[in-house]
Design an enzyme around this catalytic site. Structure first.
Site, PDB file in Angstrom:
ATOM      1  N   ASP A 110       0.778  -1.328  -0.094  1.00  0.00           N
ATOM      2  CA  ASP A 110      -0.559  -0.098  -0.007  1.00  0.00           C
ATOM      3  C   ASP A 110       0.425   1.381  -0.275  1.00  0.00           C
ATOM      4  O   ASP A 110       1.973   1.387   0.776  1.00  0.00           O
ATOM      5  CB  ASP A 110      -1.104  -0.374   1.573  1.00  0.00           C
ATOM      6  CG  ASP A 110      -1.646  -1.199   1.354  1.00  0.00           C
ATOM      7  OD1 ASP A 110      -2.117  -1.946   0.698  1.00  0.00           O
ATOM      8  OD2 ASP A 110      -1.829  -1.445   2.372  1.00  0.00           O
TER       9      ASP A 110
HETATM   10  N1  URA Z   1      -0.962  -5.943   3.614  1.00  0.00           N
HETATM   11  C1  URA Z   1      -1.504  -5.215   3.610  1.00  0.00           C
HETATM   12  O1  URA Z   1      -2.700  -4.363   4.545  1.00  0.00           O
HETATM   13  N2  URA Z   1      -0.830  -3.873   3.328  1.00  0.00           N
HETATM   14  C2  URA Z   1       0.107  -4.280   2.112  1.00  0.00           C
HETATM   15  O2  URA Z   1       1.002  -3.208   1.950  1.00  0.00           O
HETATM   16  C3  URA Z   1       1.326  -5.858   2.496  1.00  0.00           C
HETATM   17  C4  URA Z   1       0.096  -6.494   3.190  1.00  0.00           C
END
Ligand code: URA
Length: 240
Positions: A110
Site C-alpha cells: 500500500d
Molecule cells: N497487507 C496490507 O494490508 N498492506 C500491504 O501493503 C501489504 C500487505
C-alpha cells in the site's frame, strides 16, 4: 554473417535494455553516444553478448542483462502502480531504462506501507514468487493501535473471516515482538491482507513494514527509497 551463441546486434541489445526503438538505438550509435567495453561503437550491427557486455550510453555505464531482478526498499507515500492516483509511483524511483523494460513487481505494498519490493521482467520468476501454490513467505511487521492479546495472535494463526473470502484466512505465523508490535508471515497476497486480518481480529494497523520476502531480507545495502540488482545466488535462492 556468423551468429555466435548468446549474441545479438548492438542496436537490438540497446532496445532490449530499454533505450528506445531499434531506430532510436541505431541513431544513438551513429551519434557517437555508445561505447562497448570502453571503445566507441560505430556499427549498430556489431554482435555483442546479451549477458555481461559492459557498455555506456552518454557516459553512463551499464552491463547487459538478458533478464533483470531488482530489490527496492519502498518508502512511504509511493504507489506500486504505473498509473498512480494520489502519490508518486515507485517506478519513478527506478532508472527510466529499467522501467521501459516493463519490470513487474511481486505483489504490491500500500502507499502507506514500507518495505521490500522485488521487480523483474522474468514472468516465470514473478509468477513463482507471487503464487500461493509455491508458498513463498512474505514477512510483515505492524505496529498496532491496541496492545495485542494472546487471543488476537491465536485468531491470526488459526484464521479470521475476511469479507469476500469463502473460508477463514490464516497467517503462516504470527507473534508479538512487543505489546504493540506484530510480526506476521503470509504465503499469499490478498488485497490489504495484513490490515484486513488485523481488523478482523479486533485491532488496527498503525504502520506496516515488509522486511523480507522468502529468503531475501532488507539490509544496509538497501536504504529506504533505493534499489539494487539481486545477485545470481539471491535469485536462485528465491526460486528463479
Ligand atoms: N497487507 C496490507 O494490508 N498492506 C500491504 O501493503 C501489504 C500487505
Amino acid at each position: 554473417m556468423t551468429r555466435p551463441a548468446g549474441t545479438l546486434p548492438l542496436d537490438q541489445l540497446l532496445q532490449h535494455e530499454g533505450f528506445g526503438t531499434r531506430r532510436t538505438c541505431r541513431a544513438m550509435v551513429w551519434s557517437d553516444r555508445v561505447t562497448v567495453a570502453g571503445v566507441l561503437a560505430e556499427n549498430p550491427d556489431v554482435r555483442v553478448l546479451a549477458e555481461g557486455t559492459p557498455y555506456a550510453v552518454d557516459g553512463v555505464e551499464w552491463v547487459s542483462r538478458e533478464r533483470v531482478y531488482l530489490a527496492m526498499h519502498k518508502p512511504l507515500g509511493h504507489e506500486v502502480s504505473r498509473k498512480p492516483q494520489h502519490h508518486a509511483s515507485v517506478f519513478a524511483l527506478l532508472p527510466p531504462e529499467l522501467d521501459a523494460r516493463g519490470v513487474q513487481p511481486v505483489g504490491r505494498l500500500d502507499a502507506d506501507s514500507t518495505g521490500l519490493l522485488i521487480f523483474s521482467d522474468d514472468g516465470n520468476f514473478i509468477h513463482h514468487l507471487g503464487s500461493p501454490r509455491h508458498a513463498v513467505t512474505k514477512t510483515y511487521v505492524a505496529t498496532l493501535a491496541e496492545p495485542g492479546t494472546s487471543a488476537f495472535v491465536h485468531a491470526l494463526r488459526t484464521g479470521v473471516q475476511l469479507r469476500d473470502e469463502r473460508v477463514p484466512v490464516a497467517a503462516a505465523s504470527a507473534e508479538l515482538l512487543a505489546a504493540d508490535t506484530l510480526r506476521i508471515v503470509l504465503t499469499e497476497g490478498k488485497y490489504h491482507q495484513v490490515r484486513r486480518m488485523v481488523a478482523a481480529a479486533g485491532n488496527h494497523v498503525l504502520t506496516l513494514h515488509r522486511p523480507a520476502i522468502g529468503s531475501l531480507a532488507i539490509d544496509e545495502r538497501l536504504p529506504e527509497g533505493s534499489w539494487r540488482y539481486l545477485e545470481a545466488g539471491e535469485v536462485a535462492e528465491l526460486g528463479g
